[in-house]
Design a protein around this motif. Structure first.
Motif, PDB file in Angstrom:
ATOM      1  N   ALA A 112       0.829  -1.196   0.000  1.00 49.56           N
ATOM      2  CA  ALA A 112       0.000   0.000   0.000  1.00 49.56           C
ATOM      3  C   ALA A 112       0.863   1.247   0.000  1.00 49.56           C
ATOM      4  CB  ALA A 112      -0.933   0.009   1.213  1.00 49.56           C
ATOM      5  N   GLY A 113       0.354   2.289  -0.668  1.00 45.51           N
ATOM      6  CA  GLY A 113       1.005   3.589  -0.668  1.00 45.51           C
ATOM      7  C   GLY A 113       0.011   4.658  -0.266  1.00 45.51           C
ATOM      8  N   PHE A 114       0.515   5.780   0.270  1.00 44.80           N
ATOM      9  CA  PHE A 114      -0.357   6.803   0.823  1.00 44.80           C
ATOM     10  C   PHE A 114       0.061   8.198   0.371  1.00 44.80           C
ATOM     11  CE2 PHE A 114      -0.047   3.231   3.732  1.00 44.80           C
ATOM     12  CZ  PHE A 114      -1.377   2.926   3.975  1.00 44.80           C
ATOM     13  N   GLY A 115      -0.928   9.110   0.384  1.00 49.20           N
ATOM     14  CA  GLY A 115      -0.661  10.529   0.191  1.00 49.20           C
ATOM     15  C   GLY A 115      -0.008  10.877  -1.123  1.00 49.20           C
ATOM     16  N   ASP A 116       0.997  11.753  -1.043  1.00 53.08           N
ATOM     17  CA  ASP A 116       1.661  12.255  -2.241  1.00 53.08           C
ATOM     18  C   ASP A 116       2.337  11.145  -3.045  1.00 53.08           C
ATOM     19  OD1 ASP A 116       0.850  14.779  -1.538  1.00 53.08           O
ATOM     20  OD2 ASP A 116       2.762  15.327  -0.578  1.00 53.08           O
ATOM     21  N   THR A 117       2.754  10.088  -2.353  1.00 51.23           N
ATOM     22  CA  THR A 117       3.455   8.997  -3.039  1.00 51.23           C
ATOM     23  C   THR A 117       2.612   8.414  -4.168  1.00 51.23           C
ATOM     24  OG1 THR A 117       4.659   8.406  -1.033  1.00 51.23           O
ATOM     25  CG2 THR A 117       4.498   6.715  -2.731  1.00 51.23           C
ATOM     26  N   VAL A 118       1.299   8.340  -3.959  1.00 49.57           N
ATOM     27  CA  VAL A 118       0.427   7.674  -4.941  1.00 49.57           C
ATOM     28  C   VAL A 118      -0.627   8.624  -5.502  1.00 49.57           C
ATOM     29  CG1 VAL A 118       0.770   5.417  -3.891  1.00 49.57           C
ATOM     30  CG2 VAL A 118      -1.121   6.853  -3.103  1.00 49.57           C
ATOM     31  N   ALA A 119      -0.444   9.922  -5.303  1.00 49.69           N
ATOM     32  CA  ALA A 119      -1.450  10.891  -5.743  1.00 49.69           C
ATOM     33  C   ALA A 119      -1.731  10.788  -7.237  1.00 49.69           C
ATOM     34  CB  ALA A 119      -0.998  12.308  -5.387  1.00 49.69           C
ATOM     35  N   ALA A 120      -0.719  10.433  -8.013  1.00 50.63           N
ATOM     36  CA  ALA A 120      -0.891  10.353  -9.464  1.00 50.63           C
ATOM     37  C   ALA A 120      -1.626   9.083  -9.902  1.00 50.63           C
ATOM     38  CB  ALA A 120       0.482  10.404 -10.149  1.00 50.63           C
ATOM     39  N   MET A 121      -1.865   8.151  -8.961  1.00 49.00           N
ATOM     40  CA  MET A 121      -2.425   6.844  -9.312  1.00 49.00           C
ATOM     41  C   MET A 121      -3.929   6.742  -9.093  1.00 49.00           C
ATOM     42  SD  MET A 121       0.245   5.399 -10.449  1.00 49.00           S
ATOM     43  CE  MET A 121      -0.424   3.761 -10.701  1.00 49.00           C
ATOM     44  N   HIS A 122      -4.524   7.748  -8.411  1.00 44.37           N
ATOM     45  CA  HIS A 122      -5.963   7.659  -8.152  1.00 44.37           C
ATOM     46  C   HIS A 122      -6.528   9.045  -7.886  1.00 44.37           C
ATOM     47  CE1 HIS A 122      -5.996   8.321  -3.687  1.00 44.37           C
ATOM     48  NE2 HIS A 122      -4.714   8.066  -3.865  1.00 44.37           N
ATOM     49  N   PRO A 123      -7.817   9.254  -8.172  1.00 39.25           N
ATOM     50  CA  PRO A 123      -8.422  10.564  -7.886  1.00 39.25           C
ATOM     51  C   PRO A 123      -8.479  10.803  -6.382  1.00 39.25           C
ATOM     52  CG  PRO A 123      -9.769   9.241  -9.399  1.00 39.25           C
ATOM     53  CD  PRO A 123      -8.738   8.335  -8.826  1.00 39.25           C
ATOM     54  N   PRO A 124      -8.423  12.038  -5.938  1.00 38.71           N
ATOM     55  CA  PRO A 124      -8.491  12.334  -4.499  1.00 38.71           C
ATOM     56  C   PRO A 124      -9.771  11.793  -3.878  1.00 38.71           C
ATOM     57  CG  PRO A 124      -7.829  14.284  -5.738  1.00 38.71           C
ATOM     58  CD  PRO A 124      -8.243  13.262  -6.755  1.00 38.71           C
ATOM     59  N   GLY A 125      -9.616  11.129  -2.740  1.00 39.40           N
ATOM     60  CA  GLY A 125     -10.776  10.592  -2.042  1.00 39.40           C
ATOM     61  C   GLY A 125     -11.342   9.324  -2.645  1.00 39.40           C
ATOM     62  N   GLN A 126     -10.692   8.786  -3.664  1.00 36.66           N
ATOM     63  CA  GLN A 126     -11.168   7.562  -4.323  1.00 36.66           C
ATOM     64  C   GLN A 126     -10.041   6.529  -4.369  1.00 36.66           C
ATOM     65  OE1 GLN A 126     -13.262   8.173  -8.058  1.00 36.66           O
ATOM     66  NE2 GLN A 126     -13.820  10.250  -7.453  1.00 36.66           N
ATOM     67  N   PRO A 127      -9.861   5.780  -3.303  1.00 35.44           N
ATOM     68  CA  PRO A 127      -8.802   4.757  -3.275  1.00 35.44           C
ATOM     69  C   PRO A 127      -9.001   3.727  -4.379  1.00 35.44           C
ATOM     70  CG  PRO A 127      -9.769   5.088  -1.104  1.00 35.44           C
ATOM     71  CD  PRO A 127     -10.650   5.797  -2.065  1.00 35.44           C
ATOM     72  N   ILE A 128      -7.918   3.124  -4.787  1.00 36.56           N
ATOM     73  CA  ILE A 128      -7.954   2.100  -5.836  1.00 36.56           C
ATOM     74  C   ILE A 128      -7.158   0.887  -5.365  1.00 36.56           C
ATOM     75  CG2 ILE A 128      -7.101   1.504  -8.143  1.00 36.56           C
ATOM     76  CD1 ILE A 128      -7.815   4.274  -9.067  1.00 36.56           C
ATOM     77  N   ILE A 129      -7.680  -0.300  -5.669  1.00 31.25           N
ATOM     78  CA  ILE A 129      -6.987  -1.545  -5.346  1.00 31.25           C
ATOM     79  C   ILE A 129      -6.770  -2.322  -6.644  1.00 31.25           C
ATOM     80  CG2 ILE A 129      -7.171  -3.780  -4.178  1.00 31.25           C
ATOM     81  CD1 ILE A 129      -8.622  -2.341  -1.922  1.00 31.25           C
ATOM     82  N   VAL A 130      -5.532  -2.752  -6.851  1.00 31.85           N
ATOM     83  CA  VAL A 130      -5.148  -3.413  -8.097  1.00 31.85           C
ATOM     84  C   VAL A 130      -4.532  -4.779  -7.795  1.00 31.85           C
ATOM     85  CG1 VAL A 130      -3.710  -3.260 -10.174  1.00 31.85           C
ATOM     86  CG2 VAL A 130      -4.714  -1.177  -9.188  1.00 31.85           C
ATOM     87  N   PHE A 131      -4.922  -5.776  -8.569  1.00 33.79           N
ATOM     88  CA  PHE A 131      -4.295  -7.100  -8.477  1.00 33.79           C
ATOM     89  C   PHE A 131      -3.260  -7.231  -9.576  1.00 33.79           C
ATOM     90  CE2 PHE A 131      -4.188 -11.489 -10.159  1.00 33.79           C
ATOM     91  CZ  PHE A 131      -3.592 -12.110  -9.072  1.00 33.79           C
TER      92      PHE A 131
END
Length: 409
Positions: free
Chosen positions: A191-210
């Motif tokens: 898992a990644g949090f905050g600025d580290t993964v900001a480019a990977m998902h819209p704000p407030g919308q977590p994403i889980i990938v297999f």
């Protein structure tokens, strides 16, 4: 005594009974019954249960060891709701034993967040081994990454689930962690949090990938499209992704796989041969998906499992090859290349189901002439198939370690 004092005494007595019921003061593992089991499972992250019978000698050998380990675990993790080591007398609590499908004594099961795990404890039965096992079970199942480049160096032979979150205190992350706790033996969770993964998902919308084990399978990343706040929905999706149709057999999981009772269809391969694994998985998933209830599809490191190869009259130089272990005999698939002939591998399984492979073991090949089947003569027996006895059955639960209630193989 006034009525007020009597009422206070009754309330105090009731509270003491409740406290002692759920917080036993005696040492050793907590005695679980039909009355306190569900409450214990619901109120603890991890419950480790010894299912035993008083007349079973293996149970009697284990009990003081398990009780001592329970005391040490209680000292190491004193906080409420974290872990409980419990025990169930299966003769007195037959309904509980039936509920957990106990077929041998002692059986050691792990329940995480109220749900039984697929795998039993099958390691060393020592105090230290139990304590270390519990400590490992309680480790954080999720590894945090601090740079997206860290994801590029993850093991491509592992099945991986990656979560992208704004922060840790999100309810979606809590749900992700619960699922990871249940399935950490089947997948690697990151898992990644905050600025580290900001480019990977819209704000407030977590994403889980297999991310599949691309080194040994041809598959692409998949994004979970369901409700991240629905535990059952997320848990089922991750389980479907993390528990593959084709599994690898090792000495660590062989007992577990054998106890499932299904025959094995095994690809034996060289340790560095990933292409044959990819091809085998593609054939199984494309042509034999309907057979998953009848047989276990497995891969095996031919170097580690040299003993079964030897019984088949083969060595590492003959790899890759495919065989069936029916728990009575082992049957060799004629040629690995025949796997690519449509229907050939399925016919091999059908010959197992129909008993043809077994008949040929006893009588030699069945000869077809003018649409009739002739049983081979004694002379034919000498040149017929002579598969060896099963070697994997011996890796199942041993009567020198368990009291087996029935032979499920």
């Amino acid at each position: 005594m006034s009525s007020m004092s009597s009422a206070k005494l009754v309330i105090f007595s009731y509270l003491m009974v409740v406290y002692l019921f759920y917080n036993p003061t005696d040492s050793g593992a907590v005695q679980l019954t039909n009355e306190n089991l569900d409450m214990t499972l619901a109120s603890n992250e991890l419950v480790f249960i010894n299912f035993y019978a008083e007349w079973c000698r293996f149970s009697n050998i284990l009990q003081p060891i398990f009780d001592e380990a329970a005391d040490k675990v209680r000292e190491a993790f004193p906080e409420a709701g974290r872990v409980v080591m419990g025990k169930v007398d299966c003769d007195k609590e037959s309904s509980v034993a039936s509920r957990f499908h106990i077929s041998k004594y002692p059986t050691l099961k792990v329940i995480r967040n109220g749900q039984p795990t697929k795998r039993e404890f099958r390691g060393a039965r020592t105090v230290d081994a139990f304590v270390e096992f519990i400590k490992k079970q309680l480790e954080d199942p999720i590894k945090e990454f601090h740079n997206l480049k860290d994801l590029e160096i993850l093991d491509t032979k592992k099945r991986i689930v990656v979560g992208y979150f704004d922060r840790r205190d999100m309810p979606e992350y809590n749900m992700f962690r619960r699922v990871a706790t249940n399935l950490k033996d089947d997948c690697v969770f990151n898992a990644g949090f905050g600025d580290t993964v900001a480019a990977m998902h819209p704000p407030g919308q977590p994403i889980i990938v297999f991310r599949p084990d691309v080194a040994v399978t041809d598959a692409n990343d998949e994004v979970f499209k369901g409700n991240l706040n629905n535990f059952d929905e997320l848990n089922i999706w991750v389980q479907e992704k993390c528990v593959p149709l084709v599994r690898e057999i090792t000495f660590e999981n062989a007992e577990e796989l054998t106890e499932e009772g299904l025959p094995f269809l095994i690809l034996f391969h060289n340790p560095d041969d990933t292409q044959s694994i990819k091809d085998y998985k593609a054939i199984i998933e494309g042509q034999l998906l309907s057979e998953k209830q009848n047989i276990n599809f497995l891969t095996a490191d031919g170097k580690r499992f040299a003993h079964p190869l030897h019984h088949l009259g083969k060595s590492q130089s003959d790899l890759p090859l495919i065989a069936i272990d029916s728990f009575r005999h082992m049957y060799l698939f004629p040629s690995f290349k025949d796997m690519f002939v449509p229907g050939k591998l399925k016919q091999f399984l059908n010959d197992l189901y129909s008993g043809k492979l077994h008949r040929e073991f006893h009588y030699g090949p069945e000869l077809t002439n003018d649409n009739t089947i002739e049983i081979a003569t004694n002379q034919d027996v000498k040149r017929g198939t002579t598969p060896p006895e099963s070697t994997f059955k011996h890796l199942g639960p041993s009567d020198k370690r368990y009291t087996l209630l029935k032979d499920e193989l």
